[in-house]
Design a protein around this motif. Structure first.
Motif, mmCIF file in Angstrom:
data_model
loop_
_atom_site.group_PDB
_atom_site.id
_atom_site.type_symbol
_atom_site.label_atom_id
_atom_site.label_comp_id
_atom_site.label_asym_id
_atom_site.label_seq_id
_atom_site.Cartn_x
_atom_site.Cartn_y
_atom_site.Cartn_z
ATOM 1 N N TYR A 194 7.430 -59.964 -72.341
ATOM 2 C CA TYR A 194 8.593 -59.170 -72.707
ATOM 3 C C TYR A 194 9.779 -59.587 -71.842
ATOM 4 O O TYR A 194 9.633 -59.842 -70.649
ATOM 5 C CB TYR A 194 8.303 -57.681 -72.522
ATOM 6 N N TYR A 195 10.953 -59.612 -72.463
ATOM 7 C CA TYR A 195 12.152 -60.054 -71.761
ATOM 8 C C TYR A 195 13.101 -58.909 -71.435
ATOM 9 O O TYR A 195 13.889 -59.014 -70.495
ATOM 10 C CB TYR A 195 12.881 -61.105 -72.609
ATOM 11 N N PHE A 196 13.045 -57.819 -72.198
ATOM 12 C CA PHE A 196 13.999 -56.734 -72.020
ATOM 13 C C PHE A 196 13.378 -55.470 -71.435
ATOM 14 O O PHE A 196 14.025 -54.438 -71.355
ATOM 15 C CB PHE A 196 14.664 -56.405 -73.366
ATOM 16 N N ASP A 197 12.139 -55.542 -71.034
ATOM 17 C CA ASP A 197 11.488 -54.413 -70.379
ATOM 18 C C ASP A 197 10.501 -54.955 -69.356
ATOM 19 O O ASP A 197 10.092 -56.122 -69.431
ATOM 20 C CB ASP A 197 10.775 -53.519 -71.392
ATOM 21 N N ASN A 198 10.144 -54.102 -68.398
ATOM 22 C CA ASN A 198 9.210 -54.505 -67.350
ATOM 23 C C ASN A 198 8.049 -53.518 -67.277
ATOM 24 O O ASN A 198 8.106 -52.547 -66.528
ATOM 25 C CB ASN A 198 9.926 -54.584 -66.000
ATOM 26 N N PRO A 199 6.984 -53.751 -68.037
ATOM 27 C CA PRO A 199 5.858 -52.813 -68.040
ATOM 28 C C PRO A 199 5.081 -52.800 -66.732
ATOM 29 O O PRO A 199 4.223 -51.932 -66.534
ATOM 30 C CB PRO A 199 4.981 -53.320 -69.193
ATOM 31 N N ASN A 200 5.385 -53.757 -65.845
ATOM 32 C CA ASN A 200 4.686 -53.821 -64.562
ATOM 33 C C ASN A 200 5.344 -52.980 -63.479
ATOM 34 O O ASN A 200 4.858 -52.945 -62.345
ATOM 35 C CB ASN A 200 4.598 -55.284 -64.084
ATOM 36 N N HIS A 201 6.456 -52.322 -63.834
ATOM 37 C CA HIS A 201 7.056 -51.415 -62.857
ATOM 38 C C HIS A 201 6.035 -50.327 -62.509
ATOM 39 O O HIS A 201 5.324 -49.818 -63.387
ATOM 40 C CB HIS A 201 8.324 -50.777 -63.440
ATOM 41 N N PRO A 202 5.918 -49.965 -61.222
ATOM 42 C CA PRO A 202 4.838 -49.051 -60.793
ATOM 43 C C PRO A 202 4.757 -47.738 -61.566
ATOM 44 O O PRO A 202 3.672 -47.194 -61.732
ATOM 45 C CB PRO A 202 5.166 -48.796 -59.319
ATOM 46 N N HIS A 203 5.876 -47.231 -62.054
ATOM 47 C CA HIS A 203 5.862 -45.919 -62.711
ATOM 48 C C HIS A 203 6.172 -46.006 -64.208
ATOM 49 O O HIS A 203 6.509 -45.005 -64.832
ATOM 50 C CB HIS A 203 6.845 -44.982 -62.011
ATOM 51 N N HIS A 204 6.040 -47.189 -64.744
ATOM 52 C CA HIS A 204 6.284 -47.395 -66.164
ATOM 53 C C HIS A 204 5.140 -46.792 -66.981
ATOM 54 O O HIS A 204 3.974 -46.917 -66.631
ATOM 55 C CB HIS A 204 6.380 -48.895 -66.449
ATOM 56 N N THR A 205 5.491 -46.122 -68.070
ATOM 57 C CA THR A 205 4.461 -45.590 -68.952
ATOM 58 C C THR A 205 3.772 -46.731 -69.701
ATOM 59 O O THR A 205 4.334 -47.822 -69.843
ATOM 60 C CB THR A 205 5.074 -44.595 -69.962
ATOM 61 N N LYS A 206 2.579 -46.484 -70.179
ATOM 62 C CA LYS A 206 1.871 -47.499 -70.944
ATOM 63 C C LYS A 206 2.327 -47.472 -72.396
ATOM 64 O O LYS A 206 2.628 -46.424 -72.945
ATOM 65 C CB LYS A 206 0.354 -47.266 -70.862
ATOM 66 N N TYR A 207 2.353 -48.642 -73.003
ATOM 67 C CA TYR A 207 2.727 -48.741 -74.402
ATOM 68 C C TYR A 207 1.611 -48.194 -75.295
ATOM 69 O O TYR A 207 0.443 -48.115 -74.906
ATOM 70 C CB TYR A 207 2.989 -50.198 -74.793
ATOM 71 N N CYS A 208 2.010 -47.830 -76.509
ATOM 72 C CA CYS A 208 1.038 -47.441 -77.532
ATOM 73 C C CYS A 208 1.653 -47.817 -78.873
ATOM 74 O O CYS A 208 2.638 -48.564 -78.925
ATOM 75 C CB CYS A 208 0.715 -45.953 -77.450
ATOM 76 N N LEU A 209 1.121 -47.306 -79.957
ATOM 77 C CA LEU A 209 1.649 -47.636 -81.271
ATOM 78 C C LEU A 209 3.099 -47.194 -81.422
ATOM 79 O O LEU A 209 3.913 -47.886 -82.049
ATOM 80 C CB LEU A 209 0.794 -46.962 -82.355
ATOM 81 N N SER A 210 3.460 -46.051 -80.834
ATOM 82 C CA SER A 210 4.797 -45.482 -81.008
ATOM 83 C C SER A 210 5.764 -45.836 -79.894
ATOM 84 O O SER A 210 6.976 -45.875 -80.110
ATOM 85 C CB SER A 210 4.701 -43.953 -81.117
ATOM 86 N N VAL A 211 5.265 -46.064 -78.695
ATOM 87 C CA VAL A 211 6.101 -46.395 -77.534
ATOM 88 C C VAL A 211 5.975 -47.888 -77.268
ATOM 89 O O VAL A 211 4.891 -48.384 -76.925
ATOM 90 C CB VAL A 211 5.683 -45.586 -76.295
ATOM 91 N N ARG A 212 7.096 -48.605 -77.415
ATOM 92 C CA ARG A 212 7.064 -50.054 -77.383
ATOM 93 C C ARG A 212 8.165 -50.626 -76.490
ATOM 94 O O ARG A 212 9.131 -49.938 -76.177
ATOM 95 C CB ARG A 212 7.252 -50.621 -78.801
ATOM 96 N N PRO A 213 8.053 -51.889 -76.093
ATOM 97 C CA PRO A 213 9.148 -52.536 -75.363
ATOM 98 C C PRO A 213 10.330 -52.788 -76.294
ATOM 99 O O PRO A 213 10.152 -52.938 -77.519
ATOM 100 C CB PRO A 213 8.525 -53.858 -74.900
ATOM 101 N N PHE A 214 11.518 -52.867 -75.736
ATOM 102 C CA PHE A 214 12.722 -53.091 -76.537
ATOM 103 C C PHE A 214 12.611 -54.364 -77.369
ATOM 104 O O PHE A 214 13.157 -54.436 -78.476
ATOM 105 C CB PHE A 214 13.947 -53.160 -75.620
ATOM 106 N N ASP A 215 11.922 -55.370 -76.855
ATOM 107 C CA ASP A 215 11.743 -56.630 -77.590
ATOM 108 C C ASP A 215 11.214 -56.379 -79.001
ATOM 109 O O ASP A 215 11.609 -57.060 -79.959
ATOM 110 C CB ASP A 215 10.769 -57.547 -76.848
#
Length: 233
Positions: free
Chosen positions: A198-219
């Motif tokens: 992913y280029y427009f989000d950082n899922p590795n940030h310590p307090h980032h929520t996990k993705y699912c079907l409805s919650v996605r990266p901006f990419d």
């Protein structure tokens, strides 16, 4: 005075996010005849030079509101930060609405109300882009969406139910070098989606929520808009 100053800061932050979102999407998708503008008459006139058509699009997005006090019906305008428009053979079509929220702080209910109202009254998409900015709080960092879909907050559960999708984006400023680097890096992929890159989000940030079907990266919004455009046409 303090309340008005806080509201002013929130409005300024909201406009910053709207500008960032529209800049990214326009730079990447204008060549695919997808255009992002502010969801008002002035914004529409930047790309549509027919005032009658502008008025038609505005009217199409008004929703009926019945007032019991005087038993009158008004046509109200939804919370529409950005419009997604498609141009096909010189015909403009409204593909969807993007609601931008830097953070929620109990304002998610407004998003869910308008998301539901738009979805049951039309076939256009209603999506949310958020920085989920509390995850970067210096003292008490946390995601307002919770740790994951299974360990979620009421905010996340409501949003998942009443908007088409939620997209998380890193905090950018328009003149950030990082923003330009993200756009350039994405362009170099030739729009080939690579799993877990992913280029427009950082899922590795310590307090980032996990993705699912409805919650996605901006990419993913970029690919979704291309897919929804094909469905529309």
């Amino acid at each position: 005075m303090l309340d008005s100053e806080a509201q002013g800061r929130r409005a300024s932050e909201g406009r910053r996010l709207e500008d960032v979102v529209s800049m990214i999407l326009n730079e990447l998708l204008n060549s695919h005849n997808i255009f992002i503008v502010r969801g008002n008459s002035d914004g529409l006139r930047t790309i549509i030079h027919d005032q009658n058509l502008v008025n038609e699009i505005i009217d199409y997005n008004r929703l009926p509101v019945k007032r019991p006090c005087d038993q009158k019906q008004l046509m109200d305008y939804p919370d529409s930060d950005l419009f997604i428009l498609v141009n096909s053979k010189n015909t403009w079509r409204l593909l969807g609405i993007i609601n931008c929220k830097v953070s929620f702080h109990s304002r998610h209910t407004m998003v869910t109300f308008w998301g539901l109202a738009v979805r049951i009254s039309s076939n256009i998409k209603y999506v949310l882009v958020t920085e989920d900015k509390d995850q970067y709080h210096p003292e008490h960092p946390r995601s307002e969406l919770g740790r994951s879909c299974s360990d979620s907050t009421s905010t996340r559960r409501l949003l998942e139910s009443f908007v088409d999708r939620i997209y998380i984006i890193k905090p950018y400023n328009l003149n950030d070098q990082e923003l330009q680097q993200s756009i350039t890096s994405f362009k170099h992929t030739n729009f080939n989606q690579k799993e877990n890159q992913y280029y427009f989000d950082n899922p590795n940030h310590p307090h980032h929520t996990k993705y699912c079907l409805s919650v996605r990266p901006f990419d993913d919004l970029i690919f979704d808009l291309l897919r929804w455009k094909n469905d529309l046409l």
